[in-house]
Design a protein around this motif. Structure first.
Motif, PDB file in Angstrom:
ATOM      1  N   VAL A   1      53.948 -73.842  -1.211  1.00  0.00           N
ATOM      2  CA  VAL A   1      54.001 -73.936  -3.050  1.00  0.00           C
ATOM      3  C   VAL A   1      53.829 -75.453  -4.062  1.00  0.00           C
ATOM      4  CG1 VAL A   1      55.202 -72.856  -4.327  1.00  0.00           C
ATOM      5  CG2 VAL A   1      54.894 -71.639  -2.595  1.00  0.00           C
TER       6      VAL A   1
ATOM      7  N   LEU B   1      56.239 -63.910  -0.335  1.00  0.00           N
ATOM      8  CA  LEU B   1      54.402 -64.620  -0.746  1.00  0.00           C
ATOM      9  C   LEU B   1      54.330 -65.255   0.428  1.00  0.00           C
ATOM     10  CD1 LEU B   1      55.622 -65.455  -4.071  1.00  0.00           C
ATOM     11  CD2 LEU B   1      53.671 -63.399  -3.967  1.00  0.00           C
TER      12      LEU B   1
ATOM     13  N   VAL C   1      50.973 -67.930   0.618  1.00  0.00           N
ATOM     14  CA  VAL C   1      50.282 -69.391  -0.397  1.00  0.00           C
ATOM     15  C   VAL C   1      49.535 -70.300   0.153  1.00  0.00           C
ATOM     16  CG1 VAL C   1      50.908 -70.315  -2.435  1.00  0.00           C
ATOM     17  CG2 VAL C   1      52.601 -68.524  -1.960  1.00  0.00           C
ATOM     18  N   SER C   2      48.205 -69.867  -0.532  1.00  0.00           N
ATOM     19  CA  SER C   2      47.580 -70.782  -0.255  1.00  0.00           C
ATOM     20  C   SER C   2      46.300 -70.892  -1.218  1.00  0.00           C
ATOM     21  CB  SER C   2      46.732 -70.345   1.174  1.00  0.00           C
ATOM     22  OG  SER C   2      45.588 -69.377   0.418  1.00  0.00           O
TER      23      SER C   2
ATOM     24  N   VAL D   1      47.901 -65.202 -11.255  1.00  0.00           N
ATOM     25  CA  VAL D   1      48.849 -64.785  -9.841  1.00  0.00           C
ATOM     26  C   VAL D   1      49.986 -64.913 -10.742  1.00  0.00           C
ATOM     27  CG1 VAL D   1      50.771 -65.750  -8.666  1.00  0.00           C
ATOM     28  CG2 VAL D   1      47.909 -66.824  -7.933  1.00  0.00           C
TER      29      VAL D   1
ATOM     30  N   ILE E   1      46.367 -65.860  -2.706  1.00  0.00           N
ATOM     31  CA  ILE E   1      48.351 -65.093  -1.645  1.00  0.00           C
ATOM     32  C   ILE E   1      48.511 -63.682  -1.257  1.00  0.00           C
ATOM     33  CG2 ILE E   1      50.343 -65.191  -3.076  1.00  0.00           C
ATOM     34  CD1 ILE E   1      49.283 -67.551  -5.296  1.00  0.00           C
TER      35      ILE E   1
ATOM     36  N   ILE F   1      59.552 -67.108   0.475  1.00  0.00           N
ATOM     37  CA  ILE F   1      58.183 -67.735   0.664  1.00  0.00           C
ATOM     38  C   ILE F   1      57.740 -68.280   1.763  1.00  0.00           C
ATOM     39  CG2 ILE F   1      56.526 -69.742  -0.400  1.00  0.00           C
ATOM     40  CD1 ILE F   1      58.687 -69.482  -3.284  1.00  0.00           C
TER      41      ILE F   1
END
Length: 89
Positions: free
Chosen positions: A77, A12, A14-15, A52, A19, A71
């Motif tokens: 996150v 992943l 993530v923002s 999500v 994602i 991640i």
């Protein structure tokens, strides 16, 4: 090899805008799929989380067993999760 013995890694990135994800088949050591989950149209944190979670559940169904998660930016996150928790309390 039986499908129920397959193991997958979910990666992943993530923002709050989107994602990115990729799935790697650990059993066969091969790339399975990649994509992104756009979040721009969701203004509310809980709406983002719901969307999500829905997509991740669909990925889980399509890959039998995700056994590992990596991640890219764990600080993003953590900020995302903290905001969700603050919003719900």
């Amino acid at each position: 090899m039986e499908a129920d013995t397959e193991k997958y890694l979910l990666g992943l990135d993530v923002s709050t805008f989107c994602i990115g994800f990729c799935i790697w088949n650990l059993t066969e050591n091969k790339f399975e799929t990649a994509g992104h989950i756009p979040l721009k149209k969701y203004k509310d944190w809980l709406d983002k989380v719901d969307h999500v979670c829905y997509i991740l559940n669909e990925l889980q169904k399509n890959t039998q067993t995700i056994t590992h998660v990596a991640i890219e930016d764990k600080e993003s996150v953590m900020r995302f999760l903290i905001q969700c928790l603050l919003y719900t309390t």
